[in-house]
Design an enzyme around this catalytic site. Structure first.
Site, PDB file in Angstrom:
ATOM      1  N   ASN A 306      97.096  10.772  28.178  1.00  0.00           N
ATOM      2  CA  ASN A 306      97.164  12.110  27.588  1.00  0.00           C
ATOM      3  C   ASN A 306      97.064  13.214  28.634  1.00  0.00           C
ATOM      4  O   ASN A 306      96.905  14.388  28.292  1.00  0.00           O
ATOM      5  CB  ASN A 306      96.048  12.285  26.554  1.00  0.00           C
ATOM      6  CG  ASN A 306      96.311  11.479  25.299  1.00  0.00           C
ATOM      7  OD1 ASN A 306      97.456  11.305  24.899  1.00  0.00           O
ATOM      8  ND2 ASN A 306      95.252  10.968  24.684  1.00  0.00           N
ATOM      9  N   HIS A 308      94.740  13.937  30.864  1.00  0.00           N
ATOM     10  CA  HIS A 308      93.478  14.539  31.240  1.00  0.00           C
ATOM     11  C   HIS A 308      92.612  13.480  31.907  1.00  0.00           C
ATOM     12  O   HIS A 308      92.881  12.284  31.818  1.00  0.00           O
ATOM     13  CB  HIS A 308      92.770  15.232  30.074  1.00  0.00           C
ATOM     14  CG  HIS A 308      92.434  14.354  28.919  1.00  0.00           C
ATOM     15  ND1 HIS A 308      92.083  14.852  27.697  1.00  0.00           N
ATOM     16  CD2 HIS A 308      92.379  13.011  28.789  1.00  0.00           C
ATOM     17  CE1 HIS A 308      91.830  13.868  26.868  1.00  0.00           C
ATOM     18  NE2 HIS A 308      91.993  12.739  27.505  1.00  0.00           N
ATOM     19  N   CYS A 343      89.410  19.370  32.911  1.00  0.00           N
ATOM     20  CA  CYS A 343      89.799  19.707  34.273  1.00  0.00           C
ATOM     21  C   CYS A 343      91.122  18.994  34.563  1.00  0.00           C
ATOM     22  O   CYS A 343      91.471  18.026  33.887  1.00  0.00           O
ATOM     23  CB  CYS A 343      88.729  19.332  35.291  1.00  0.00           C
ATOM     24  SG  CYS A 343      88.333  17.579  35.370  1.00  0.00           S
TER      25      CYS A 343
END
Length: 405
Positions: A306, A308, A343
């Protein structure tokens, strides 16, 4: 040893591991007076219990009983293929819910079931997924015990396998058909793991996992890790997932169409398997941090499907700021994480920790329990994650003590 509160159903099974009691993590009981709303449910679960060797039926009888619900020729053929190919597990463990809960799987997912979840099966009318895992050499440390990161990987793996075996998963990490159409993905909001004993190399671990509603827009998931031979509880975990738009990276509500997809697989639970720690994790004062590690940055291999940063990478960063002298003599007994922001590949982070139990960071030998608060933040100060870890002094059996104050 911590105790459990297990979900309940109107359909009962014989209690073979004793009556589970409620877990009181950190010596506190959480307030769960509000029912886990959001999803209509069709089944109340009374107990989630494992079978012991003394009570197991013969594989032939179990096969005959379970195959009564398999009526179509393709489904019977699939069972025969599983029985012939699955040599690592018993015939009973090879029985999959090939007829599904509410819909037939596509041909693509039939093949994926054979490849990915040959050792898993559904229990409790398809609400609970059970899988046996063997502790492999690349999952252990110098003490021959499964690492904490490997345990977290199995949390994710078994959760995804449940989605595959039921046909609920169609894209990404657990996205349903309606979620995929709306470009939505699941992200972890909170995670709490308590370990009583880390399994060792070659041990076979039995993992149970299930889903339940958590508030109006959250999906809870719990896990139990047990020794497959003795039934001893090794670890428990509970988490809450929320939906996020893949493109905008903003959180989203769970629409009715998605609730309808999830409803057949959601258990009616009053509370998680682990009582959450009632103490709020305060934002760590940077100036008060005992330990600090800077210049941390994710690489391409740290990103998941995904796009991340994977949960295990966050754990690695948290542990970077834990003194090595502590890790040499203590085992990680419990971890609570609260995810605040994402992040990305260009992020540069700081990992900070502060001892919050009595004593200083250079007097570990005088304490049986050591507790830390943690903070992951970007170098510009933006908060990414708050966490708390509890460490227990290793005993003579190299075993994690129970999480009790």
């Amino acid at each position: 040893m911590f105790s459990l509160m297990l979900p309940s159903t109107s359909k009962t099974m014989s209690n073979l591991t004793g009556t589970p009691t409620r877990s009181s993590v950190g010596g506190r009981r959480a307030d769960y007076s509000t029912a886990a709303g959001g999803f209509p449910v069709r089944l109340h679960v009374q107990s989630l219990l494992r079978k012991t060797p003394s009570s197991l039926k013969s594989p032939e009888k179990i096969m005959k009983h379970d195959e009564m619900g398999i009526v179509s020729a393709p489904e019977r053929k699939l069972v025969k293929q599983l029985r012939a190919s699955n040599t690592r597990f018993s015939a009973a463990d090879s029985i999959l819910a090939v007829n599904g809960k509410n819909k037939k799987l596509t041909d693509d997912w039939e093949s994926k079931k054979l490849d990915l979840v040959a050792g898993g099966r559904l229990l409790q009318d398809g609400l609970v997924y059970r899988q046996n895992i063997s502790v492999r050499s690349f999952e252990i440390g110098g003490d021959r015990k499964m690492s904490f990161g490997a345990l977290l990987n199995h949390l994710q793996d078994t959760a995804l396998n449940q989605g595959i075996i039921t046909g609920l998963l169609v894209d990404g990490f657990g996205s349903t058909r309606e979620m995929s159409r709306n470009n939505l993905i699941w992200v972890v909001s909170t995670l709490h793991v308590v370990v009583d004993r880390y399994p060792t190399w070659t041990e076979v671990v039995e993992v149970d996992t299930w889903m339940y509603a958590s508030g109006k827009n959250g999906l809870g998931r719990d896990w139990i890790f047990r020794d497959s031979k003795t039934g001893e509880t090794l670890a428990n975990a509970t988490s809450v997932y929320v939906m996020m738009n893949r493109e905008t990276r903003k959180l989203s509500k769970i629409a009715k169409e998605m609730r309808d997809e999830l409803e057949p697989y959601v258990m009616d639970c009053e509370r998680p398997i682990i009582n959450k720690d009632g103490r709020k994790i305060q934002k760590l004062d940077v100036s008060a941090a005992d330990q600090r590690c800077t210049g941390l940055s994710p690489g391409w291999k740290d990103m998941d499907i995904n796009q991340h940063v994977s949960n295990v990478k966050y754990i690695d960063w948290i542990l970077e700021s834990v003194p090595h002298s502590l890790m040499e003599r203590y085992d990680l007994n419990a971890m609570t994480l609260e995810y605040k922001k994402e992040c990305d590949m260009d992020s540069v982070l700081q990992s900070l920790s502060k001892r919050v139990s009595e004593g200083s960071t250079d007097s570990f030998s005088a304490s049986k329990v050591v507790e830390f608060d943690h903070l992951l933040r970007l170098e510009n100060g933006r908060e990414i994650l708050r966490g708390r870890t509890v460490w227990k002094l290793r005993d003579t059996n190299n075993r994690v003590n129970s999480y009790i104050y």
